[in-house]
Design an enzyme around this catalytic site. Sequence first.
Site, mmCIF file in Angstrom:
data_model
loop_
_atom_site.group_PDB
_atom_site.id
_atom_site.type_symbol
_atom_site.label_atom_id
_atom_site.label_comp_id
_atom_site.label_asym_id
_atom_site.label_seq_id
_atom_site.Cartn_x
_atom_site.Cartn_y
_atom_site.Cartn_z
ATOM 1 N N THR A 33 13.047 5.331 25.058
ATOM 2 C CA THR A 33 13.952 4.374 24.421
ATOM 3 C C THR A 33 13.301 3.703 23.210
ATOM 4 O OG1 THR A 33 15.136 4.038 26.493
ATOM 5 C CG2 THR A 33 15.390 2.330 24.806
ATOM 6 N N GLU A 41 16.139 2.849 13.507
ATOM 7 C CA GLU A 41 15.768 1.933 12.423
ATOM 8 C C GLU A 41 15.317 2.713 11.190
ATOM 9 O OE1 GLU A 41 14.073 -2.073 12.779
ATOM 10 O OE2 GLU A 41 13.305 -1.325 14.706
ATOM 11 N N HIS A 67 20.831 3.392 25.509
ATOM 12 C CA HIS A 67 20.237 4.732 25.638
ATOM 13 C C HIS A 67 20.891 5.347 26.863
ATOM 14 C CE1 HIS A 67 16.268 7.227 25.355
ATOM 15 N NE2 HIS A 67 17.360 7.969 25.282
#
Length: 134
Positions: A33, A41, A67
């Site tokens: 994750t 990002e 996730h």
Amino acid sequence: MLQVGLKGKKTVVVTTENTAERMLSGLLPVYATPSLIAFMEYTCSETVRPFLDAGMSTVGTLVNIKHTSASPVGSTITCELAQIDGRKLIFNVIAHDDFGPVGEGVHERFVINNDKFMSKVAEKQAALQMHSAE
């Protein structure tokens, strides 16, 4: 020019370096994750970078990601610039692998002036050094 609807897409391959067991976020050899979030990002940052003026960049300020499925192989991350509010950029991000969606959410970034931003960091660094010298 930054416009709502701008889309970016990047691909990452799951390796032992970005698995949950290596990132200390779990015990299994699947895409971690923290790796998924970092790659989301990165994808958003790289999507807008060509449209920024010299001396400007973006910094992440919010991540709200689910996730939803493990990825044992390469994953594709797609992001869309959903909203522009002054210097705040709001992205909808979706990650999927060959079998379907593996993650989704919202990521916010702010457009910043690099020199101004780093001068504030330097002020904090100086204060920290003064504090640790006491």
